[in-house]
Motif scaffolding. Structure first.
Motif, PDB file in Angstrom:
ATOM      1  N   THR A  91      -1.176  10.775   0.671  1.00 45.75           N
ATOM      2  CA  THR A  91      -0.876  12.196   1.178  1.00 45.75           C
ATOM      3  C   THR A  91       0.448  12.319   1.516  1.00 45.75           C
ATOM      4  O   THR A  91       1.104  13.419   1.120  1.00 45.75           O
ATOM      5  CB  THR A  91      -1.779  12.049   2.496  1.00 45.75           C
ATOM      6  OG1 THR A  91      -3.097  12.195   2.503  1.00 45.75           O
ATOM      7  CG2 THR A  91      -1.431  13.485   3.454  1.00 45.75           C
ATOM      8  N   CYS A 143      -2.468   4.906   6.605  1.00 45.12           N
ATOM      9  CA  CYS A 143      -1.022   5.263   6.703  1.00 45.12           C
ATOM     10  C   CYS A 143      -0.385   5.269   8.120  1.00 45.12           C
ATOM     11  O   CYS A 143      -0.645   5.822   8.940  1.00 45.12           O
ATOM     12  CB  CYS A 143      -0.398   6.495   5.849  1.00 45.12           C
ATOM     13  SG  CYS A 143       1.153   6.715   5.964  1.00 45.12           S
ATOM     14  N   CYS A 199       0.607   5.792   0.509  1.00 49.15           N
ATOM     15  CA  CYS A 199      -0.387   6.800   1.079  1.00 49.15           C
ATOM     16  C   CYS A 199      -0.256   8.046  -0.223  1.00 49.15           C
ATOM     17  O   CYS A 199       1.080   8.243  -0.441  1.00 49.15           O
ATOM     18  CB  CYS A 199       0.460   7.268   2.331  1.00 49.15           C
ATOM     19  SG  CYS A 199      -0.619   8.565   2.968  1.00 49.15           S
ATOM     20  N   LYS A 231       0.965  -1.236   0.165  1.00 49.09           N
ATOM     21  CA  LYS A 231      -0.127   0.032   0.095  1.00 49.09           C
ATOM     22  C   LYS A 231       0.862   1.213  -0.006  1.00 49.09           C
ATOM     23  O   LYS A 231       1.960   1.186   0.379  1.00 49.09           O
ATOM     24  CB  LYS A 231      -1.077  -0.044   1.258  1.00 49.09           C
ATOM     25  CG  LYS A 231      -1.943  -0.912   1.059  1.00 49.09           C
ATOM     26  CD  LYS A 231      -3.303  -0.687   1.965  1.00 49.09           C
ATOM     27  CE  LYS A 231      -4.665  -1.436   1.416  1.00 49.09           C
ATOM     28  NZ  LYS A 231      -5.612  -1.015   2.270  1.00 49.09           N
ATOM     29  N   SER A 257      -3.039   9.286   7.274  1.00 42.49           N
ATOM     30  CA  SER A 257      -4.079   9.476   6.222  1.00 42.49           C
ATOM     31  C   SER A 257      -4.899   8.014   5.777  1.00 42.49           C
ATOM     32  O   SER A 257      -4.255   7.033   6.045  1.00 42.49           O
ATOM     33  CB  SER A 257      -3.511   9.901   5.159  1.00 42.49           C
ATOM     34  OG  SER A 257      -4.507  10.071   3.980  1.00 42.49           O
ATOM     35  N   ARG A 258      -6.100   8.271   5.618  1.00 43.51           N
ATOM     36  CA  ARG A 258      -6.675   6.969   5.284  1.00 43.51           C
ATOM     37  C   ARG A 258      -6.729   7.113   3.722  1.00 43.51           C
ATOM     38  O   ARG A 258      -7.376   5.987   2.993  1.00 43.51           O
ATOM     39  CB  ARG A 258      -8.436   7.065   5.528  1.00 43.51           C
ATOM     40  CG  ARG A 258      -8.623   6.720   7.258  1.00 43.51           C
ATOM     41  CD  ARG A 258      -9.911   6.288   7.409  1.00 43.51           C
ATOM     42  NE  ARG A 258      -9.803   5.810   8.678  1.00 43.51           N
ATOM     43  CZ  ARG A 258      -9.331   4.411   9.098  1.00 43.51           C
ATOM     44  NH1 ARG A 258      -9.527   3.664   8.003  1.00 43.51           N
ATOM     45  NH2 ARG A 258      -9.813   4.051  10.306  1.00 43.51           N
ATOM     46  N   ASP A 259      -5.988   7.884   3.090  1.00 43.62           N
ATOM     47  CA  ASP A 259      -6.057   7.853   1.647  1.00 43.62           C
ATOM     48  C   ASP A 259      -4.689   7.047   0.974  1.00 43.62           C
ATOM     49  O   ASP A 259      -3.837   7.330   0.789  1.00 43.62           O
ATOM     50  CB  ASP A 259      -5.883   9.434   1.198  1.00 43.62           C
ATOM     51  CG  ASP A 259      -5.908   9.344  -0.377  1.00 43.62           C
ATOM     52  OD1 ASP A 259      -6.378   8.669  -0.990  1.00 43.62           O
ATOM     53  OD2 ASP A 259      -5.616  10.737  -0.871  1.00 43.62           O
ATOM     54  N   VAL A 260      -4.979   5.602   1.287  1.00 46.45           N
ATOM     55  CA  VAL A 260      -4.253   4.856   0.915  1.00 46.45           C
ATOM     56  C   VAL A 260      -4.620   3.739  -0.132  1.00 46.45           C
ATOM     57  O   VAL A 260      -5.842   3.591  -0.199  1.00 46.45           O
ATOM     58  CB  VAL A 260      -3.443   3.985   2.156  1.00 46.45           C
ATOM     59  CG1 VAL A 260      -2.712   4.638   3.014  1.00 46.45           C
ATOM     60  CG2 VAL A 260      -4.769   3.199   2.829  1.00 46.45           C
TER      61      VAL A 260
END
Length: 151
Positions: free
Chosen positions: A31, A43, A29, A27, A48-51
């Motif tokens: 961000t 991450c 990230c 994965k 951040s949950r933007d992975v």
């Protein structure tokens, strides 16, 4: 009882499906840009949950290792000696694995390695909503093609 079987769930299913297809996923990230492993929905560096999943090159180096000569848990007792290792992937993350396809005495810290995949001869029941059993394939590493030991 098997001690070498993972328990795939909704979060890790893409990793195990890709391994079965001969691909190594990690994965990254969006961000902070850092890659990480083991699979998780955030991450570990910036939270951040933007992975998102990405395919790794499948190459790296042995960061540390231990040769296991005795293990009483099945099926590991049938595999000794074997190399338990942490490999640092070229993308940065480190992952626990085994080093295979070479003599245990030839493994060294810093040794270049490449991923290969091993099917485990059993089935595992997933914990997600799909209760079917799947064959499990795990990523392991071998000396990189063309690598020769210093011996």
């Amino acid at each position: 009882m098997r001690f070498d079987l993972p328990t795939p769930d909704d979060e890790t299913r893409p990793f195990w499906d890709a391994a079965r297809e001969g691909r190594l996923l990690i994965k990254r990230c969006a961000t902070c840009g850092r890659a990480h492993h083991y699979p998780r929905p955030f991450c570990p560096y910036c939270w951040s949950r933007d992975v998102a999943w990405e395919q790794a090159q499948g190459t790296g180096t042995v960061y540390t290792f231990s040769v296991v000569h005795r293990n009483d848990l099945p099926p590991f007792n049938e595999r000794v000696p074997y190399v338990a290792a942490i490999v640092e992937l070229d993308e940065g993350p480190r992952m626990m694995t085994n080093v295979v396809d070479c003599d245990v005495d030839d493994v060294t810290v810093g040794m270049p390695v490449e991923v290969t995949f091993r099917a485990i001869d059993d089935t595992v029941t997933s914990t997600d909503s799909d209760t079917s059993s799947d064959r499990v394939t795990i990523p392991v590493f071998r000396p990189k093609s063309g690598y020769t030991t210093a011996a």
